[in-house]
Design a protein around this motif. Structure first.
Motif, PDB file in Angstrom:
ATOM      1  N   TYR A  40      21.710  48.252  63.733  1.00  0.00           N
ATOM      2  CA  TYR A  40      23.152  48.142  63.515  1.00  0.00           C
ATOM      3  C   TYR A  40      23.727  49.442  62.971  1.00  0.00           C
ATOM      4  CZ  TYR A  40      21.124  46.562  59.067  1.00  0.00           C
ATOM      5  OH  TYR A  40      20.366  46.436  57.933  1.00  0.00           O
ATOM      6  N   GLY A  85      22.528  57.193  54.731  1.00  0.00           N
ATOM      7  CA  GLY A  85      21.161  57.621  54.914  1.00  0.00           C
ATOM      8  C   GLY A  85      20.219  56.926  53.919  1.00  0.00           C
ATOM      9  N   GLU A  86      19.058  57.459  53.833  1.00  0.00           N
ATOM     10  CA  GLU A  86      18.139  56.934  52.828  1.00  0.00           C
ATOM     11  C   GLU A  86      18.043  57.963  51.708  1.00  0.00           C
ATOM     12  OE1 GLU A  86      16.684  54.235  51.847  1.00  0.00           O
ATOM     13  OE2 GLU A  86      15.678  55.383  50.280  1.00  0.00           O
ATOM     14  N   THR A 112      20.825  52.351  46.219  1.00  0.00           N
ATOM     15  CA  THR A 112      20.610  51.430  47.348  1.00  0.00           C
ATOM     16  C   THR A 112      19.606  52.103  48.266  1.00  0.00           C
ATOM     17  OG1 THR A 112      22.847  50.533  47.240  1.00  0.00           O
ATOM     18  CG2 THR A 112      21.693  50.259  49.303  1.00  0.00           C
ATOM     19  N   THR A 113      18.521  51.406  48.546  1.00  0.00           N
ATOM     20  CA  THR A 113      17.439  52.012  49.309  1.00  0.00           C
ATOM     21  C   THR A 113      16.860  50.999  50.285  1.00  0.00           C
ATOM     22  OG1 THR A 113      15.178  52.901  49.125  1.00  0.00           O
ATOM     23  CG2 THR A 113      15.889  51.456  47.348  1.00  0.00           C
ATOM     24  N   SER A 136      17.375  46.928  50.832  1.00  0.00           N
ATOM     25  CA  SER A 136      17.828  46.291  52.069  1.00  0.00           C
ATOM     26  C   SER A 136      16.645  45.681  52.797  1.00  0.00           C
ATOM     27  CB  SER A 136      18.489  47.340  52.973  1.00  0.00           C
ATOM     28  OG  SER A 136      19.505  47.985  52.239  1.00  0.00           O
ATOM     29  N   VAL A 177      21.618  41.547  55.757  1.00  0.00           N
ATOM     30  CA  VAL A 177      22.770  41.466  56.653  1.00  0.00           C
ATOM     31  C   VAL A 177      22.511  40.298  57.603  1.00  0.00           C
ATOM     32  CG1 VAL A 177      24.153  42.659  58.401  1.00  0.00           C
ATOM     33  CG2 VAL A 177      23.143  43.971  56.520  1.00  0.00           C
ATOM     34  N   MET A 207      29.253  43.844  59.552  1.00  0.00           N
ATOM     35  CA  MET A 207      30.541  44.508  59.811  1.00  0.00           C
ATOM     36  C   MET A 207      30.470  45.336  61.086  1.00  0.00           C
ATOM     37  SD  MET A 207      31.633  45.935  56.084  1.00  0.00           S
ATOM     38  CE  MET A 207      30.038  46.542  55.597  1.00  0.00           C
ATOM     39  N   MET A 343      27.504  54.435  59.444  1.00  0.00           N
ATOM     40  CA  MET A 343      27.313  53.970  58.074  1.00  0.00           C
ATOM     41  C   MET A 343      26.450  54.953  57.287  1.00  0.00           C
ATOM     42  SD  MET A 343      28.144  51.175  56.427  1.00  0.00           S
ATOM     43  CE  MET A 343      27.626  49.779  55.450  1.00  0.00           C
TER      44      MET A 343
HETATM   45  N1  SAM Z   1      19.157  53.521  53.472  1.00  0.00           N
HETATM   46  C1  SAM Z   1      19.676  52.724  52.411  1.00  0.00           C
HETATM   47  C2  SAM Z   1      19.429  51.258  52.678  1.00  0.00           C
HETATM   48  O1  SAM Z   1      18.887  50.918  53.721  1.00  0.00           O
HETATM   49  O2  SAM Z   1      19.740  50.456  51.795  1.00  0.00           O
HETATM   50  C3  SAM Z   1      21.150  52.974  52.094  1.00  0.00           C
HETATM   51  C4  SAM Z   1      22.115  53.091  53.231  1.00  0.00           C
HETATM   52  S1  SAM Z   1      22.402  51.619  54.152  1.00  0.00           S
HETATM   53  C5  SAM Z   1      23.614  52.200  55.291  1.00  0.00           C
HETATM   54  C6  SAM Z   1      23.283  50.633  52.977  1.00  0.00           C
HETATM   55  C7  SAM Z   1      23.452  49.188  53.313  1.00  0.00           C
HETATM   56  O3  SAM Z   1      24.406  49.047  54.323  1.00  0.00           O
HETATM   57  C8  SAM Z   1      22.200  48.447  53.750  1.00  0.00           C
HETATM   58  O4  SAM Z   1      22.011  47.324  52.931  1.00  0.00           O
HETATM   59  C9  SAM Z   1      22.536  48.020  55.158  1.00  0.00           C
HETATM   60  O5  SAM Z   1      21.934  46.807  55.478  1.00  0.00           O
HETATM   61  C10 SAM Z   1      24.045  47.919  55.097  1.00  0.00           C
HETATM   62  N2  SAM Z   1      24.688  47.994  56.398  1.00  0.00           N
HETATM   63  C11 SAM Z   1      24.564  48.958  57.340  1.00  0.00           C
HETATM   64  N3  SAM Z   1      25.297  48.680  58.428  1.00  0.00           N
HETATM   65  C12 SAM Z   1      25.926  47.506  58.168  1.00  0.00           C
HETATM   66  C13 SAM Z   1      26.831  46.686  58.919  1.00  0.00           C
HETATM   67  N4  SAM Z   1      27.229  47.019  60.120  1.00  0.00           N
HETATM   68  N5  SAM Z   1      27.282  45.556  58.329  1.00  0.00           N
HETATM   69  C14 SAM Z   1      26.879  45.201  57.078  1.00  0.00           C
HETATM   70  N6  SAM Z   1      26.032  45.943  56.336  1.00  0.00           N
HETATM   71  C15 SAM Z   1      25.558  47.065  56.880  1.00  0.00           C
END
Ligand code: SAM
Length: 348
Positions: A40, A85-86, A112-113, A136, A177, A207, A343
């Motif tokens: 996603y 990113g991470e 957030t990782t 996540s 998610v 989203m 994202m």
């Molecule tokens: N890499 C880290 C991680 O995976 O937590 C931080 C960045 S990641 C983009 C942050 C959060 O955004 C994650 O929990 C991910 O599941 C969520 N996320 C990314 N795309 C999304 C979407 N389209 N809708 C809802 N949550 C989303």
């Protein structure tokens, strides 16, 4: 979408935007890079390796990030979340985090990782003062995690969760998610985990953001449905919101549950009226809303010899332009999808 009004924002008494929302939270994206390729978050081509990455010069340096945070904290920002990113893949990240947590007046730094590197960095993070973590995880099935993230990483992520709990991170939140036909058959398993582990399992509405836009109305599941499906397991007892609950509605699944459940509904129940956030992308884009493209580029301000007052003015301008709310739900009803940049760039 530029409001040409005087900001209701002042140093000393904290930051307040034009809609009387206190602004106290900055999300810092440390990098656009990631060790996963969540479906996603990236496009099909990107998941096959064609990910365009920021160059060293485009990326804000650690010194630049620290300078922005120092100025923001001086204006009233009290909480910083590291994301990407991470965040944990950026080189020398732990030294940066130690420098960050030493900033006077900043007592709340979280991360957030995806958890892949948490077993390795957990102790250092904790000792640096980052003791609150969001991890996540969209499935408990290793093959499904591999299909969603593009990497066979469930074992590593789970060891990351165990490491965080063993070290005493609190809260430990698991971000799931929810996606129909992808992982919705695990909603109840995730909810049940909160009965036996001291975690907050957070169900996040999918989203339609990210260039991948694999979003469609069928995949999306709203919080009302998620809650109804979980409520079949037992009583959902509403909890008083804690300081760290952000926009989540928090419940306990049965009075004897050790952990809690959080429901985050960016689409079905906007929390814009309570939004207290600013976001800084890893390339220096200052955003006041995840779902609006308006962004102030801080790189020139940081690199042309301007003083901190110029930086303060840029932060105030972002706050002045913070939209009252997003209208994603209406747009989705009209067009079926939408897209506001990757994202991983903005920092989810
Ligand atoms: N890499 C880290 C991680 O995976 O937590 C931080 C960045 S990641 C983009 C942050 C959060 O955004 C994650 O929990 C991910 O599941 C969520 N996320 C990314 N795309 C999304 C979407 N389209 N809708 C809802 N949550 C989303």
């Amino acid at each position: 979408m530029i409001h040409d009004k005087t900001p209701i924002a002042s140093a000393g008494t904290g930051l307040v935007d034009l809609f009387a929302r206190p602004i106290s939270y900055l999300r810092l994206s440390l990098t656009d890079r990631c060790n996963l390729r969540c479906r996603y978050c990236v496009t099909e081509e990107e998941s096959n390796g064609c990910l365009t990455k920021l160059t060293h010069d485009e990326l804000l340096s650690y010194e630049e990030l620290l300078r922005v945070v120092r100025v923001a904290v001086g204006m009233g920002i009290a909480k910083v979340r590291l994301t990407g990113g991470e965040p944990l893949v950026r080189r020398n990240v732990m030294q940066f985090i130690r420098d960050l947590t030493r900033i006077k007046g900043l007592d709340d730094v979280r991360i957030t990782t995806n958890g892949v590197l948490l077993e390795r960095y957990g102790r250092e993070l904790y000792e640096a003062g980052v003791t609150k973590v969001n991890i996540s995880l969209d499935s408990f099935k290793p093959e499904r995690v591999a299909a969603i993230t593009g990497v066979d990483c469930f074992g590593q992520v789970w060891r990351g969760v165990e490491t965080a709990l063993a070290l005493g991170f609190s809260p430990v939140k698991l971000n799931m998610v929810a996606m129909r036909h992808v992982n919705d058959d695990e909603l109840t398993d995730f909810a049940l985990l909160s009965r036996r582990l001291p975690v907050q399992v957070r169900f996040i509405e999918f989203m339609p953001i990210g260039e991948s836009s694999r979003w469609n109305a069928d995949t999306y599941i709203g919080t009302d449905e998620i809650m109804a499906r979980i409520a079949a397991l037992g009583e959902l007892i509403p909890m008083e919101k804690g300081r760290s609950d952000g926009p989540a509605k928090v419940y306990r699944l049965g009075a004897d549950a050790v952990g809690t459940l959080g429901f985050i509904s960016p689409i079905s129940h906007h929390f814009c009226s309570r939004c207290n956030r600013l976001r800084l992308t890893s390339s220096g884009g200052l955003r006041s809303c995840l779902l609006h493209d308006y962004e102030i580029d801080l790189r020139p301000v940081l690199r042309d010899g301007s003083d901190d007052e110029a930086l303060r003015q840029a932060l105030l301008a972002a706050i002045r332009n913070k939209p009252e709310g997003h209208h994603l739900d209406e747009r989705l009803r009209r067009s079926g999808s939408d897209c506001h940049g990757r994202m991983s760039r903005i920092g989810g």
